[in-house]
Design a protein around this motif. Structure first.
Motif, PDB file in Angstrom:
ATOM      1  N   LEU A 157       0.833  -1.199   0.000  1.00 45.98           N
ATOM      2  CA  LEU A 157       0.000   0.000   0.000  1.00 45.98           C
ATOM      3  C   LEU A 157       0.870   1.251   0.000  1.00 45.98           C
ATOM      4  CD1 LEU A 157      -2.706   1.416   0.110  1.00 45.98           C
ATOM      5  CD2 LEU A 157      -2.698   1.138   2.605  1.00 45.98           C
ATOM      6  N   LEU A 161       0.561   4.209  -2.829  1.00 40.41           N
ATOM      7  CA  LEU A 161       0.308   5.600  -2.457  1.00 40.41           C
ATOM      8  C   LEU A 161       1.443   6.510  -2.902  1.00 40.41           C
ATOM      9  CD1 LEU A 161      -1.159   5.138   1.147  1.00 40.41           C
ATOM     10  CD2 LEU A 161      -2.414   5.761  -0.932  1.00 40.41           C
ATOM     11  N   ALA A 183      -2.962  14.115  -0.415  1.00 41.21           N
ATOM     12  CA  ALA A 183      -3.451  12.868   0.169  1.00 41.21           C
ATOM     13  C   ALA A 183      -4.865  12.548  -0.316  1.00 41.21           C
ATOM     14  CB  ALA A 183      -3.418  12.968   1.695  1.00 41.21           C
ATOM     15  N   THR A 188      -6.345   8.936   0.426  1.00 40.74           N
ATOM     16  CA  THR A 188      -5.922   8.644   1.781  1.00 40.74           C
ATOM     17  C   THR A 188      -5.885   9.942   2.576  1.00 40.74           C
ATOM     18  OG1 THR A 188      -4.256   7.485   3.124  1.00 40.74           O
ATOM     19  CG2 THR A 188      -3.439   8.843   1.304  1.00 40.74           C
ATOM     20  N   ASN A 189      -5.301   9.899   3.771  1.00 43.25           N
ATOM     21  CA  ASN A 189      -5.164  11.109   4.572  1.00 43.25           C
ATOM     22  C   ASN A 189      -3.698  11.509   4.666  1.00 43.25           C
ATOM     23  OD1 ASN A 189      -3.947   9.717   6.969  1.00 43.25           O
ATOM     24  ND2 ASN A 189      -5.973   8.769   7.083  1.00 43.25           N
ATOM     25  N   ARG A 192      -1.305   9.180   6.665  1.00 41.80           N
ATOM     26  CA  ARG A 192      -0.977   7.908   6.001  1.00 41.80           C
ATOM     27  C   ARG A 192      -0.039   8.130   4.826  1.00 41.80           C
ATOM     28  NH1 ARG A 192       0.939   4.285   4.738  1.00 41.80           N
ATOM     29  NH2 ARG A 192       0.299   2.123   4.389  1.00 41.80           N
ATOM     30  N   LEU A 193      -0.231   9.212   4.080  1.00 41.41           N
ATOM     31  CA  LEU A 193       0.641   9.485   2.941  1.00 41.41           C
ATOM     32  C   LEU A 193       2.053   9.838   3.418  1.00 41.41           C
ATOM     33  CD1 LEU A 193       0.906   9.697  -0.102  1.00 41.41           C
ATOM     34  CD2 LEU A 193       0.176  12.083   0.057  1.00 41.41           C
TER      35      LEU A 193
END
Length: 278
Positions: A157, A161, A183, A188-189, A192-193
């Motif tokens: 993942l 990303l 993101a 995603t947020n 997380r990125l």
């Protein structure tokens, strides 16, 4: 030239480590660099003169070269030109580690094919960060398959990303979206990125974007006749002064210095000598 003569690493190397060739005639600097790089888990090779450095570059095919300019038998500039003239070694990134401080000297190194300068006496933390950046550039390239990610802790993942965000960054260097928007664009947020960038390349998104902008600016300065101000805007800098400062800190010369060298030819004192062959 046997393996014992080639390799000098204070830590026993394991297969798969990134390889760095250190070319320096100062034994204290060679030992310091070999010790430090060994601690950073690089596989280290050394050479004490430019001619030996060219030979070992061809034999070892290192991932990166750290080289002094003032070398016996064959100086660093001549050795750099030979390395860059050989199709088998021309893609290997080369950084000069030197006491040279004059802008024209740095321009000469960049024109010979070096990608960066680290000044002596060097700061080991700066050296570590610059190596990380340049290993990133070698391992992850914008227009090539980059299935080999620098950081082995990256997960599937993370890679997805990172690649998605990277594509957006490269398509929008002038106006790269902020972390929240970037993101959101990849589903995603920001937290997380950020983790994906750190795991994949060991850099924050902001550090990655800054490096790509400056590398693109250098390319435009050397390959086009665009005005410096226009180039600054094209790679996302809001003002010429900010761009000039960032460029000088990154490459050791101002954009104007580099552009002037392109218009006038090689700087004074830059001679097209080559290494002697044995």
């Amino acid at each position: 030239m046997n393996q014992a003569e080639l390799e000098r690493s204070p830590v026993r190397s394991r297969n798969g480590k990134l390889r760095v060739l250190v070319i320096d005639d100062n034994p204290d600097d060679r030992v310091l660099l070999a010790d430090f790089l060994g601690q950073q888990e690089y596989r280290v090779y050394v050479a004490a003169d430019g001619l030996d450095g060219v030979r070992k570059t061809q034999l070892v095919q290192p991932d990166l070269i750290l080289m002094d300019i003032t070398l016996p038998i064959c100086d660093g500039l001549a050795a750099c030109r030979q390395i860059k003239a050989n199709p088998a070694t021309q893609a290997i990134p080369l950084i000069f580690v030197t006491a040279a401080v004059e802008p024209l000297e740095r321009v000469a190194g960049l024109m010979a094919g070096a990608i960066d300068y680290i000044l002596k006496p060097f700061d080991l933390e700066e050296l570590r960060l610059r190596l990380k950046i340049h290993m990133l550039n070698k391992a992850v390239r914008p227009h090539e398959d980059d299935s080999v990610i620098l950081n082995e802790t990256a997960r599937n993942l993370d890679v997805v990303l990172f690649r998605s965000a990277r594509a957006i960054v490269h398509a929008n260097l002038a106006e790269t979206p902020d972390m929240q928007a970037l993101a959101k664009s990849v589903g995603t947020n920001a937290r997380r990125l950020t983790l994906a960038f750190q795991r994949c390349v060991g850099l924050s998104a902001a550090e990655y974007v800054r490096e790509k902008r400056l590398k693109k600016a250098k390319q435009l300065l050397t390959e086009t006749s665009l005005e410096v101000g226009s180039i600054a805007e094209m790679v996302g800098f809001s003002g010429g002064a900010n761009f000039s400062t960032a460029f000088r800190l990154r490459f050791g010369v101002t954009p104007s210095n580099l552009r002037q060298s392109r218009r006038t030819g090689a700087p004074h004192g830059f001679h097209p000598d080559s290494c002697a062959t044995a």
